[in-house]
Scaffold this active site. Structure first.
Site, PDB file in Angstrom:
ATOM      1  CG  ASP A 259      34.302 -25.183 -20.502  1.00 22.86           C
ATOM      2  OD1 ASP A 259      35.489 -25.152 -20.130  1.00 22.86           O
ATOM      3  OD2 ASP A 259      33.977 -25.447 -21.678  1.00 22.86           O
TER       4      ASP A 259
ATOM      5  CG  ASP B 113      40.806 -32.842 -19.866  1.00 22.74           C
ATOM      6  OD1 ASP B 113      40.857 -33.761 -19.053  1.00 22.74           O
ATOM      7  OD2 ASP B 113      40.863 -33.036 -21.087  1.00 22.74           O
TER       8      ASP B 113
END
Ligand code: 5GP
Length: 202
Positions: A121, A124
């Site tokens: 998704d 980071d």
């Protein structure tokens, strides 16, 4: 405490939209980008595997739970033979700090000799994908590519080669929707949005 363990600051939020500050990518923009990605990925596997595509189709692996929605749409945008599977991870990081990662659910299909496309998704710090790439390479995957819906570049700590990226997030914002959660909510929003600060627990 990780975001997943943090209760909503205001449990009384009636509608999901009440907590949304700003839509970053709406449903139309996401669907358009997913169709482009699917077509590009399909072309690349056709070029890479040629006639072997039918015998050893790519294994499209979603990183659950955040990639559930993206995986479902991306697969349907890839007009080639493929198989799908998922892995589930848990990070013991505190807040936005990445910590030890544990594999909760491994592939149900042996990785040996498979051409794997990891579907994530949001990237980071990069620790999750770093952990997973090492895990799959050690199990003899024939090739490993990564497709991330969102690349949150400013916070990267581990260098990860991303083969396909849907959208770049240049700011350090916490986003939800289209599978991404905050405290297990908001996954069902059809768009990706930043939350109002008051919706995020301090
Ligand atoms: P990394 O290991 O790259 O630091 O973290 C990746 C994972 O952290 C993602 O799969 C996702 O679960 C979570 N994450 C990182 N940033 C965000 C964000 O802005 N929103 C949400 N909902 N999850 C995030």
């Amino acid at each position: 405490m990780s975001a997943a363990e943090t209760p909503l600051a205001e449990p009384g939020w009636g509608s999901l939209e009440d907590a949304v500050a700003r839509v970053l990518w709406d449903e139309e923009a996401i669907q358009k980008r997913v169709r482009e990605l699917g077509a590009q990925i399909a072309r690349d596997y056709q070029a890479l595997l040629g006639s072997a595509l039918g015998e050893n189709p790519p294994l499209v692996v979603g990183i659950f739970r955040g990639a559930i929605v993206f995986l479902a749409d991306l697969m349907r945008a890839m007009p080639i033979p493929l198989e799908c599977d998922y892995v589930q991870l848990y990070s013991y990081g505190k807040g936005s700090e990445a910590g030890e990662i544990q594999l909760l659910r491994d592939l149900g299909t042996p990785a040996q000799g498979r051409h794997i496309l990891l579907v994530e998704d949001i990237v980071d710090t990069g620790q999750t994908l770093h952990f997973l790439c090492e895990h799959l390479e050690a199990r003899g995957a024939a090739s490993l590519k990564i497709c991330a819906l969102i690349d949150k570049k400013p916070r990267r700590r581990v260098k990860i080669p991303l083969d396909y990226v849907g959208f770049l997030l240049e700011e350090d914002a916490f986003v939800v929707g289209y599978g991404l959660d905050y405290a297990e909510r908001f996954r069902n929003l059809p768009y990706v949005a930043a939350l109002k600060p008051e919706a995020l627990a301090p």
